[in-house]
Design a protein around this motif. Structure first.
Motif, PDB file in Angstrom:
ATOM      1  N   PRO A  33      35.746   8.107  29.233  1.00 34.80           N
ATOM      2  CA  PRO A  33      34.663   8.201  30.193  1.00 34.80           C
ATOM      3  C   PRO A  33      34.779   9.375  30.938  1.00 34.80           C
ATOM      4  O   PRO A  33      36.175   9.598  31.340  1.00 34.80           O
ATOM      5  CB  PRO A  33      34.812   6.730  31.052  1.00 34.80           C
ATOM      6  CG  PRO A  33      35.467   5.810  29.980  1.00 34.80           C
ATOM      7  CD  PRO A  33      36.288   6.663  29.098  1.00 34.80           C
ATOM      8  N   GLU A 108      35.393  -1.777  39.995  1.00 31.09           N
ATOM      9  CA  GLU A 108      34.659  -0.379  39.818  1.00 31.09           C
ATOM     10  C   GLU A 108      35.673   0.622  40.835  1.00 31.09           C
ATOM     11  O   GLU A 108      35.348   1.581  40.828  1.00 31.09           O
ATOM     12  CB  GLU A 108      33.240  -0.556  40.362  1.00 31.09           C
ATOM     13  CG  GLU A 108      32.525  -1.344  39.499  1.00 31.09           C
ATOM     14  CD  GLU A 108      32.680  -0.683  37.994  1.00 31.09           C
ATOM     15  OE1 GLU A 108      32.437   0.401  37.766  1.00 31.09           O
ATOM     16  OE2 GLU A 108      32.640  -1.572  36.814  1.00 31.09           O
ATOM     17  N   SER A 114      33.804   0.534  32.410  1.00 31.42           N
ATOM     18  CA  SER A 114      33.360   1.472  31.397  1.00 31.42           C
ATOM     19  C   SER A 114      34.888   1.995  30.650  1.00 31.42           C
ATOM     20  O   SER A 114      34.833   2.322  29.440  1.00 31.42           O
ATOM     21  CB  SER A 114      33.020   2.716  31.880  1.00 31.42           C
ATOM     22  OG  SER A 114      33.806   3.352  32.744  1.00 31.42           O
ATOM     23  N   ASP A 116      36.967  -0.411  29.805  1.00 29.38           N
ATOM     24  CA  ASP A 116      37.355  -1.297  29.003  1.00 29.38           C
ATOM     25  C   ASP A 116      37.430  -0.998  27.561  1.00 29.38           C
ATOM     26  O   ASP A 116      38.084  -1.461  26.611  1.00 29.38           O
ATOM     27  CB  ASP A 116      36.770  -2.851  29.121  1.00 29.38           C
ATOM     28  CG  ASP A 116      37.274  -3.468  30.497  1.00 29.38           C
ATOM     29  OD1 ASP A 116      38.222  -3.169  31.015  1.00 29.38           O
ATOM     30  OD2 ASP A 116      36.584  -4.363  31.098  1.00 29.38           O
ATOM     31  N   ALA A 117      36.337  -0.253  27.059  1.00 30.86           N
ATOM     32  CA  ALA A 117      36.005   0.036  25.733  1.00 30.86           C
ATOM     33  C   ALA A 117      37.178   0.709  25.166  1.00 30.86           C
ATOM     34  O   ALA A 117      37.079   1.125  23.974  1.00 30.86           O
ATOM     35  CB  ALA A 117      34.527   0.742  25.699  1.00 30.86           C
TER      36      ALA A 117
END
Length: 228
Positions: A33, A108, A114, A116-117
């Motif tokens: 990210p 957040e 984001s 976690d992926a």
């Protein structure tokens, strides 16, 4: 605890942290990210620096266990105690407490969904959960000699200011806060947040000192009772 069990504990903990650090460092260069590893890579995160700190401590502890020369062992032991008492215990406990406190309020602000992926749950817990039981285990494994409180807190203060300067430099260089939470503070608020964090770290240092004294006073008292 016997020397053999102590050796096993230290070598196991060192190996675990080495594995986690290697796994995390391997993520550098992947398509992550935006902003995660921009400028400074993982080196700007207290979590990663703490992993290196824990790995260094347990590596030094394992080396101290295995060293045969008495004079060198004494020197290693002093550095080991200093590293654990002043840095590894209070900073490690602080990372766990602060992360999960903020995560429970609004993830957040500290660990966006984001991520976690890219970082599996086991890695998150390796960085932010397992540190605590490993440190408490170390308290039970062997006693540590604590320095004078004023010297310890001065060292913690210097390191804290150095890290604050580093994350401010990152922000001024690329316009991205290391942790989204910091973007919600004014200049005065950022200063107040830093003072609060240092106060918490100080409390963890004092807690470590108390735990060390309590556990090993009880241990020696039981040994003396058995001898009597």
């Amino acid at each position: 605890m016997t020397l053999t069990l102590r050796r096993v504990y230290h070598v196991t903990a060192f190996s675990w942290y080495a594995f986690v650090v290697k796994s995390l460092a391997a993520k550098d260069g992947e398509e992550l990210p935006p902003g995660i590893f921009v400028y400074g890579g993982p080196w700007k995160y207290l979590t990663f620096l703490n992993l290196l700190l824990q790995m260094s401590f347990f590596g030094l502890a394992a080396l101290n266990d295995l060293h045969l020369e008495k004079k060198s062992e004494t020197t290693l032991s002093k550095w080991k105690d200093l590293l654990f008492s002043v840095f590894a215990f209070p900073v490690g406990m602080f990372v766990v407490l602060l992360f999960w406190s903020i995560f429970a309020f609004d993830r957040e602000l500290v660990y966006p969904a984001s991520i976690d992926a890219f970082f599996p749950p086991w890695m998150n817990h390796a960085m932010h959960t397992f540190v605590l039981p490993v440190l408490l285990g170390e308290v039970m494994v062997q006693p540590h000699v604590y320095p004078q409180t004023k010297h310890a807190l001065a060292a913690l203060g210097v390191v804290g200011l150095a890290y604050l300067s580093w994350i401010i430099w990152v922000y001024l260089s690329v316009g991205i806060w290391v942790y989204p939470l910091l973007g919600h503070f004014s200049t005065a608020g950022l200063g107040g947040f830093f003072v609060f964090n240092m106060s918490v770290v100080t409390l963890f240092y004092l807690l470590g000192d108390k735990l060390n004294s309590h556990v090993w006073t009880e241990f020696h008292s039981r040994k003396e009772s058995k001898r009597g």
